[in-house]
Scaffold this motif. Structure first.
Motif, PDB file in Angstrom:
ATOM      1  N   ASP A   8       0.871  -1.176   0.000  1.00  0.00           N
ATOM      2  CA  ASP A   8       0.000   0.000   0.000  1.00  0.00           C
ATOM      3  C   ASP A   8       0.906   1.223   0.000  1.00  0.00           C
ATOM      4  OD1 ASP A   8      -1.814   2.173   0.818  1.00  0.00           O
ATOM      5  OD2 ASP A   8      -3.227   0.578   1.277  1.00  0.00           O
ATOM      6  N   ASP A   9       0.574   2.236  -0.793  1.00  0.00           N
ATOM      7  CA  ASP A   9       1.444   3.406  -0.862  1.00  0.00           C
ATOM      8  C   ASP A   9       1.255   4.344   0.337  1.00  0.00           C
ATOM      9  OD1 ASP A   9      -1.132   3.986  -1.871  1.00  0.00           O
ATOM     10  OD2 ASP A   9      -0.417   5.781  -2.866  1.00  0.00           O
ATOM     11  N   GLU A  10       0.245   4.085   1.168  1.00  0.00           N
ATOM     12  CA  GLU A  10       0.026   4.909   2.358  1.00  0.00           C
ATOM     13  C   GLU A  10       0.552   4.183   3.595  1.00  0.00           C
ATOM     14  OE1 GLU A  10      -3.919   7.026   2.479  1.00  0.00           O
ATOM     15  OE2 GLU A  10      -4.356   5.563   0.909  1.00  0.00           O
ATOM     16  N   ARG A  11       1.514   4.781   4.262  1.00  0.00           N
ATOM     17  CA  ARG A  11       2.126   4.138   5.433  1.00  0.00           C
ATOM     18  C   ARG A  11       1.094   3.872   6.538  1.00  0.00           C
ATOM     19  NH1 ARG A  11       7.199   3.177   7.741  1.00  0.00           N
ATOM     20  NH2 ARG A  11       6.763   1.889   9.563  1.00  0.00           N
ATOM     21  N   LEU A  12       0.188   4.827   6.752  1.00  0.00           N
ATOM     22  CA  LEU A  12      -0.814   4.645   7.808  1.00  0.00           C
ATOM     23  C   LEU A  12      -1.709   3.448   7.514  1.00  0.00           C
ATOM     24  CD1 LEU A  12      -1.867   8.330   8.606  1.00  0.00           C
ATOM     25  CD2 LEU A  12      -0.463   6.801   9.998  1.00  0.00           C
ATOM     26  N   MET A  13      -2.040   3.257   6.241  1.00  0.00           N
ATOM     27  CA  MET A  13      -2.881   2.126   5.875  1.00  0.00           C
ATOM     28  C   MET A  13      -2.144   0.804   6.077  1.00  0.00           C
ATOM     29  SD  MET A  13      -5.929   3.091   4.996  1.00  0.00           S
ATOM     30  CE  MET A  13      -5.803   4.266   6.340  1.00  0.00           C
ATOM     31  N   ARG A  14      -0.850   0.794   5.753  1.00  0.00           N
ATOM     32  CA  ARG A  14      -0.062  -0.428   5.972  1.00  0.00           C
ATOM     33  C   ARG A  14       0.017  -0.750   7.468  1.00  0.00           C
ATOM     34  NH1 ARG A  14       3.699   2.140   2.568  1.00  0.00           N
ATOM     35  NH2 ARG A  14       5.313   2.147   4.189  1.00  0.00           N
ATOM     36  N   GLU A  33       6.863  -5.254   3.560  1.00  0.00           N
ATOM     37  CA  GLU A  33       5.877  -4.284   3.093  1.00  0.00           C
ATOM     38  C   GLU A  33       6.391  -3.593   1.835  1.00  0.00           C
ATOM     39  OE1 GLU A  33       4.918  -1.523   6.152  1.00  0.00           O
ATOM     40  OE2 GLU A  33       4.209  -3.049   7.563  1.00  0.00           O
ATOM     41  N   ALA A  34       5.467  -3.252   0.943  1.00  0.00           N
ATOM     42  CA  ALA A  34       5.818  -2.563  -0.301  1.00  0.00           C
ATOM     43  C   ALA A  34       5.043  -1.252  -0.390  1.00  0.00           C
ATOM     44  CB  ALA A  34       5.486  -3.442  -1.505  1.00  0.00           C
ATOM     45  N   LYS A  35       5.657  -0.252  -1.019  1.00  0.00           N
ATOM     46  CA  LYS A  35       5.032   1.067  -1.160  1.00  0.00           C
ATOM     47  C   LYS A  35       4.395   1.261  -2.532  1.00  0.00           C
ATOM     48  CE  LYS A  35       8.869   3.270  -0.300  1.00  0.00           C
ATOM     49  NZ  LYS A  35       9.752   2.105  -0.066  1.00  0.00           N
ATOM     50  N   MET A  58      -1.959   2.260  -6.692  1.00  0.00           N
ATOM     51  CA  MET A  58      -0.618   2.568  -6.193  1.00  0.00           C
ATOM     52  C   MET A  58       0.208   3.170  -7.323  1.00  0.00           C
ATOM     53  SD  MET A  58       0.538  -0.610  -3.738  1.00  0.00           S
ATOM     54  CE  MET A  58       0.176  -1.922  -4.923  1.00  0.00           C
ATOM     55  N   PRO A  59       1.263   3.928  -6.985  1.00  0.00           N
ATOM     56  CA  PRO A  59       2.128   4.496  -8.032  1.00  0.00           C
ATOM     57  C   PRO A  59       3.035   3.449  -8.654  1.00  0.00           C
ATOM     58  CG  PRO A  59       2.985   5.037  -5.856  1.00  0.00           C
ATOM     59  CD  PRO A  59       1.657   4.362  -5.637  1.00  0.00           C
ATOM     60  N   ILE A  60       3.660   3.852  -9.777  1.00  0.00           N
ATOM     61  CA  ILE A  60       4.605   3.048 -10.565  1.00  0.00           C
ATOM     62  C   ILE A  60       3.888   1.866 -11.213  1.00  0.00           C
ATOM     63  CG2 ILE A  60       6.798   1.801 -10.634  1.00  0.00           C
ATOM     64  CD1 ILE A  60       7.755   3.455  -8.307  1.00  0.00           C
ATOM     65  N   LYS A  61       3.358   0.943 -10.383  1.00  0.00           N
ATOM     66  CA  LYS A  61       2.455  -0.097 -10.877  1.00  0.00           C
ATOM     67  C   LYS A  61       1.238  -0.128  -9.968  1.00  0.00           C
ATOM     68  CE  LYS A  61       5.279  -3.666 -13.145  1.00  0.00           C
ATOM     69  NZ  LYS A  61       6.638  -3.115 -13.070  1.00  0.00           N
TER      70      LYS A  61
END
Length: 252
Positions: A8-14, A33-35, A58-61
């Motif tokens: 998840d690109d959001e740290r709080l959500m992860r 974990e992946a961003k 999510m960004p990039i992919k």
């Protein structure tokens, strides 16, 4: 012990999902974990988890693009904030989902289904049809295939350079300079063509003759003439930002 990766690109959500999973499924081991979707693909190949929790946007992919690459390597659980068309697609497929923010009661139902699949040693679902349906319903269009490598000359040597290693491109009348942290190379393709072939989320055009890797930017300063200059990480080089592209740095 079952294993998983969270993307998840959001740290709080992860953090929240990890906390909820620890409460509802203490036996589950979170390996990493992946961003973004690209990191998720890499971590699945590295760790071979039983499950991967993928945020759809999510960004990039995106999560859908990552799921397409991951294929049947692992069971996929999509994380989504969109609880209308997406859920209809999930309910008719063999893939589960978690709504943002993760609710313990709903997450418990997901976990029970996942446990049953793992216990039965069921194969991960074929998601080719589901991914196309989700992309269409959620308005996530397929991205074009961006350049992954640049073929450039260094003296008499022809080298393939991964685009992630390139700090910036800068054109003059005949050639385009390709600058990495270790060396400089030359290509004949102009910046205007590169701008259409490179991922705009990774390479920002800051001047008609300059493209810069967003990850290589350490800051932006103004000189005595009022020009905005991009500073490059690990380098004394400064790249001028033309007025047409100053808006990119208004929030920096």
């Amino acid at each position: 012990m079952p294993t998983a990766i969270i993307a998840d690109d959001e740290r709080l959500m992860r953090d929240q999902l990890r906390s909820r999973l620890e409460q509802a499924w203490p036996e589950l081991q979170i390996l990493d974990e992946a961003k973004n979707g690209e990191e998720a693909v890499q971590l699945v190949a590295q760790h071979h988890p039983d499950l991967v929790f993928l945020d759809i946007r999510m960004p990039i992919k995106t999560g859908l693009e990552a799921a397409k690459e991951i294929g049947s390597q692992t069971h996929i659980v999509f994380i989504t904030a969109y609880d209308q068309y997406a859920i209809q697609a999930f309910e008719h497929g063999a893939v589960d989902y978690v709504l943002k923010p993760a609710d313990l009661e709903r997450l418990g139902k997901t976990i029970e289904r996942l446990k049953a699949r793992l216990q039965a040693q069921a194969q991960p679902a074929d998601m080719s049809q589901l991914l196309g349906q989700l992309a269409k319903q959620m308005g996530i269009a397929s991205r074009p295939a961006y350049l992954q490598w640049i073929q450039a000359s260094i003296g008499q040597e022809l080298r393939l350079i991964p685009v992630e290693e390139i700090l910036f491109f800068q054109s003059d009348e005949k050639y385009t300079r390709v600058q990495t942290s270790n060396y400089e190379a030359l290509i004949r393709k102009p910046v205007r063509d590169l701008a259409e072939e490179l991922d705009p989320a990774l390479f920002w055009q800051i001047h008609r003759s300059t493209l810069v890797n967003a990850k290589a930017i350490s800051g932006v300063v103004r000189d005595l003439r009022g020009r905005h200059l991009v500073q490059i990480k690990g380098s004394t080089e400064k790249l001028e930002v033309s007025r047409s592209f100053v808006h990119l740095f208004k929030q920096m």
